[in-house]
Enzyme design. Structure first.
Site, PDB file in Angstrom:
ATOM      1  N   GLY A  11       0.736  -1.555  -0.458  1.00  0.00           N
ATOM      2  CA  GLY A  11      -0.027   0.595   0.208  1.00  0.00           C
ATOM      3  C   GLY A  11       0.916   1.323  -0.204  1.00  0.00           C
ATOM      4  O   GLY A  11       2.297   1.236  -0.378  1.00  0.00           O
ATOM      5  N   ILE A  35      -1.639  -9.233   0.684  1.00  0.00           N
ATOM      6  CA  ILE A  35      -2.278  -9.824   0.290  1.00  0.00           C
ATOM      7  C   ILE A  35      -2.553 -10.217  -1.869  1.00  0.00           C
ATOM      8  O   ILE A  35      -2.286 -10.528  -1.986  1.00  0.00           O
ATOM      9  CB  ILE A  35      -4.293  -9.280   0.360  1.00  0.00           C
ATOM     10  CG1 ILE A  35      -5.186 -10.251  -0.055  1.00  0.00           C
ATOM     11  CG2 ILE A  35      -4.091  -7.980  -0.841  1.00  0.00           C
ATOM     12  CD1 ILE A  35      -5.900 -10.589   0.688  1.00  0.00           C
ATOM     13  N   ASP A  52      -3.111 -12.896   3.675  1.00  0.00           N
ATOM     14  CA  ASP A  52      -4.675 -12.175   4.070  1.00  0.00           C
ATOM     15  C   ASP A  52      -4.358 -12.065   5.471  1.00  0.00           C
ATOM     16  O   ASP A  52      -4.121 -13.012   6.118  1.00  0.00           O
ATOM     17  CB  ASP A  52      -5.264 -13.167   3.243  1.00  0.00           C
ATOM     18  CG  ASP A  52      -6.674 -12.949   4.061  1.00  0.00           C
ATOM     19  OD1 ASP A  52      -6.648 -11.916   4.572  1.00  0.00           O
ATOM     20  OD2 ASP A  52      -8.050 -13.543   3.278  1.00  0.00           O
ATOM     21  N   TYR A 142     -14.727   3.990   8.832  1.00  0.00           N
ATOM     22  CA  TYR A 142     -13.267   3.839   9.080  1.00  0.00           C
ATOM     23  C   TYR A 142     -12.816   4.731  10.176  1.00  0.00           C
ATOM     24  O   TYR A 142     -12.004   3.856  11.162  1.00  0.00           O
ATOM     25  CB  TYR A 142     -12.554   4.520   8.147  1.00  0.00           C
ATOM     26  CG  TYR A 142     -11.203   4.473   7.633  1.00  0.00           C
ATOM     27  CD1 TYR A 142     -10.407   3.641   7.606  1.00  0.00           C
ATOM     28  CD2 TYR A 142     -10.566   5.766   7.857  1.00  0.00           C
ATOM     29  CE1 TYR A 142      -8.875   3.907   7.660  1.00  0.00           C
ATOM     30  CE2 TYR A 142      -9.601   6.359   8.140  1.00  0.00           C
ATOM     31  CZ  TYR A 142      -8.555   4.957   7.798  1.00  0.00           C
ATOM     32  OH  TYR A 142      -7.129   5.021   7.969  1.00  0.00           O
TER      33      TYR A 142
END
Ligand code: SER
Length: 317
Positions: A11, A35, A52, A142
């Site tokens: 990310g 992932i 995962d 979130y």
């Protein structure tokens, strides 16, 4: 011997964090996990594990077998994506955290980094210089997951002595990897469109002020927090952290100094509603006093560095 696992390494934060940690302690000592099947190109210089975060047994056995001493748990859905899939966002953002907190409670992991966010604040929070301790009534999935996570981190520290450390990241601005699914992402997208000489349509209104930070500052903050002596870390929920803050109009004006023909128009969408509940600026005195935080990159420098470094080929990868 330190052995670090970064979960969610593919990310926006993960890639830059792994690069930096490998420079610091050696490529083989930092396992990147994500992932994604394929290891991102930037992380090919060290170990990669397809993982995962929701597969509790797999995560547990990997950490125990590889004798991982520190975990940076970055796998999560961000604010805008989470609103589209609340149940999955809650599951991902919470279950992965418990897996790692429990491993630390059992003594397998010595230190944990877990990111929180300005999304823990809500419409009833004071929006200017938001204090460390204040009203927190988040209205996004979130934000709720981050607030709950903060409470659990503090609980595991208080009850079991788990050395977990956390930062409430503001919007993060970077060029090495693209962000995904955040409300603050406009402040990255805008640079790609400027570089492409396109007109940019901003999904927030021109005067929406949000706290932001250049990625280099965010990575340094993360590492300084994790390296600080244990007795300096007084807050075990999550630290406020401030870099700079600006509105879409202000960042546009700064880009215009470099590219006078650049054009932006405003078409606020559902993300405007999220942004309206978040602070405009953050009081981070606790970070400054406890572990010596000091930001380095202001808006002017951030714009200069982004225009210099943004690589539009990332958009098609
Ligand atoms: N950048 C994040 C988001 O917009 C805030 O933590 O979701």
């Amino acid at each position: 011997m330190r052995k670090i696992l970064v979960i969610g390494a593919g990310g926006q934060i993960g890639i830059e964090l792994v690069i930096r940690l490998r420079q610091m302690i050696g490529n083989d000592q930092v396992v990147a996990a994500d992932i994604k099947e394929q290891c991102p190109d930037a992380l090919l210089n060290g170990p990669y594990e397809r993982m995962d975060a929701l597969e509790r047994d797999d995560v547990r056995s990997f950490i125990i077998e590889e004798k991982i001493t520190e975990v940076y748990l970055l796998a999560a859905l961000l604010s805008a994506t989470a609103e589209k899939n609340p149940a999955f966002a809650w599951k991902l953002n919470m279950e992965g955290l418990f897996t790692i907190l429990d491993l630390a409670k059992e003594g397998h992991v010595k230190k944990i980094f877990w990111p929180s966010s300005i999304a823990v604040f809500g419409p009833t929070t004071p929006q200017v210089n938001t204090p460390q301790l204040t009203i927190m009534e988040p209205t996004t999935v979130y934000g709720i997951s981050k607030q709950a996570g903060e409470r659990w981190c503090e609980y595991y520290y208080d009850q079991y002595g788990v050395d977990v450390r956390s930062i409430r990241y503001p919007g993060l601005i970077s060029y090495t990897s693209l962000p995904g699914g955040g409300t603050t992402d406009y402040a990255v997208d805008i640079f790609y469109q400027a570089k492409l000489r396109n007109k940019y349509t901003c999904f927030l209104s021109e005067n929406t002020r949000l706290p932001m930070m250049y990625m280099q500052d965010a990575i340094r903050a993360t590492i300084e927090l994790m390296d600080a002596p244990k007795n300096k870390i007084k807050i075990r929920s999550s630290y406020n952290l401030s870099g700079c803050n600006f509105t879409p109009k202000e960042v546009t004006e700064e880009i215009l100094l470099h590219q006078p023909e650049f054009e932006v128009n405003y078409e606020p969408d559902f993300r405007q509603k999220i942004a309206d509940t978040w602070p405009g600026s953050i009081d981070d005195n606790s970070s400054r006093n406890d572990w010596g935080w000091c930001e380095q990159v202001d808006l002017k420098e951030l714009v200069r560095l982004m225009l210099l470094n943004v690589n539009v080929e990332l958009l098609t990868k």
